[in-house]
Design an enzyme around this catalytic site. Structure first.
Site, PDB file in Angstrom:
ATOM      1  CB  VAL A  32      55.690-142.808  -9.758  1.00  0.00           C
ATOM      2  CG1 VAL A  32      54.846-144.028  -9.392  1.00  0.00           C
ATOM      3  CG2 VAL A  32      55.036-141.543  -9.219  1.00  0.00           C
ATOM      4  CG  ASP A  33      59.630-146.927 -13.312  1.00  0.00           C
ATOM      5  OD1 ASP A  33      58.908-147.913 -13.051  1.00  0.00           O
ATOM      6  OD2 ASP A  33      60.596-146.991 -14.076  1.00  0.00           O
TER       7      ASP A  33
END
Length: 350
Positions: A32-33
């Site tokens: 996600v980052d």
């Protein structure tokens, strides 16, 4: 609705705040980052992240959202799973609550979360989901905010984990039992060579697959149940308003209104209109309220009758709700996640 779960890429979600699973160091992580940095604009977001500095597990921070369709990115440094003996659960709960409170502080009306720490950090998904649900429910008792849980797994992946299997077994068993009863009744009736009038039960009819069916007998008038007069029938009809009955149940259960609508995943505004008699609840809202009120199954049946509804033996949604009520697992957010895994509409989406 206050809580919703959807399957999508979190970088495509429109919300006031997007939650990022931040690398504790000033660096771009994976998952996600990495996706959020790419979508928001890597250089500008990394420059903003450098101003924050190191983020130990359990800390949160906020930056501009840049190219995302949001106002803010809330960066959350989650715990790495280490057998559960290092305070990981408490840390994850802190992450959720701090992110929600930071969104409220910045006047956000909506916030989108991934399921924190359950990817690269190996936090057990079922436990992580439970902590998320508990955090969302606690927050919604005091705040008005739309919370979106965004999952990106394949359609075949069941977000609710083991509980999906438990619910599926219960639902399947219920359908098998119902089918066997129907087949048993039909078989017994054919063996006796008699016609059975369903669903009435009495002499000359079949009660269940294990019931001995008696031949028709003449019923003594003294044994017959006297019919109620019209006056008696009318007296037995519940005459209090729905909102009055609902408030009486809340008081009887020793609950606060906020506990009921948060657990039922009903907005404060909708609940207020309900308590003023301004709207008639759908069956799905009635089921949600039954869960919010912590009613047992018999109480749920009676509660549904007040609004003219009944549990259906052929509704998967009804059977899923029944499973949670039987197990005294009173939280519509969790039920909605299981309904999501079944491909059914949520109780709150009506």
């Amino acid at each position: 609705m206050p809580f919703n779960i959807i399957r999508n890429d979190i970088t495509k979600i429109k919300a006031d705040a997007i939650v990022n699973t931040a690398n504790p160091h000033v660096a771009i992580g994976s998952g996600v980052d990495f996706a959020i940095y790419n979508a928001a604009g890597k250089d500008r977001l990394l420059a903003a992240r450098k101003e924050i500095g190191e983020m130990p597990p359990g800390t949160v921070a906020v930056t501009e959202a840049f190219d995302l369709d949001a106002k803010y990115i809330i960066h959350v440094s989650g715990p790495v799973w280490n057998n559960g003996d290092s305070g990981e659960s408490d840390c994850l709960r802190t992450c959720y609550m701090q992110a929600l409170n930071l969104a409220a502080k910045n006047n956000c009306q909506s916030i989108a979360f991934p399921l924190l720490a359950t990817g690269t950090y190996a936090f057990p998904k079922e436990l992580g989901l439970q902590i998320a649900i508990e955090s969302f429910t606690e927050f919604l008792e005091e705040h008005e905010m739309n919370i979106i849980l965004v999952v990106f797994e394949q359609d075949s992946v069941k977000i609710s984990g083991k509980i999906f299997g438990d619910v599926k077994s219960f639902v399947d068993d219920q359908y098998v039992d119902a089918t066997l009863k129907e087949e048993g009744v039909y078989h017994n009736a054919r063996m006796l060579g008699s016609v059975v009038d369903f669903p009435r039960a009495g002499r000359g009819s079949v009660l269940s697959r294990n019931t001995v069916v008696l031949e028709d007998e003449e019923i003594d008038e003294d044994d017959a149940v006297p019919a109620q007069s019209l006056d008696d029938e009318l007296k037995s009809i519940y005459t209090d308003s729905f909102e009055k009955h609902l408030q009486q149940l809340i008081n009887k259960k020793g609950l606060k209104n906020s506990e009921v609508y948060a657990t039922a995943n009903i907005s404060k505004q909708y609940f207020s209109k309900l308590m003023k008699g301004q709207i008639k609840p759908s069956k799905e809202k009635m089921l949600a309220l039954a869960v919010g009120l912590r009613l047992n199954l018999d109480e749920t049946v009676d509660f549904l009758k007040i609004a003219g509804y009944a549990l259906s033996p052929i509704s998967q949604t009804d059977k899923i709700v029944e499973y949670f009520i039987r197990n005294k697992d009173y939280n519509v957010l969790k039920i909605d996640i299981v309904l999501f895994d079944y491909g059914l509409d949520s109780l709150s989406g009506y």
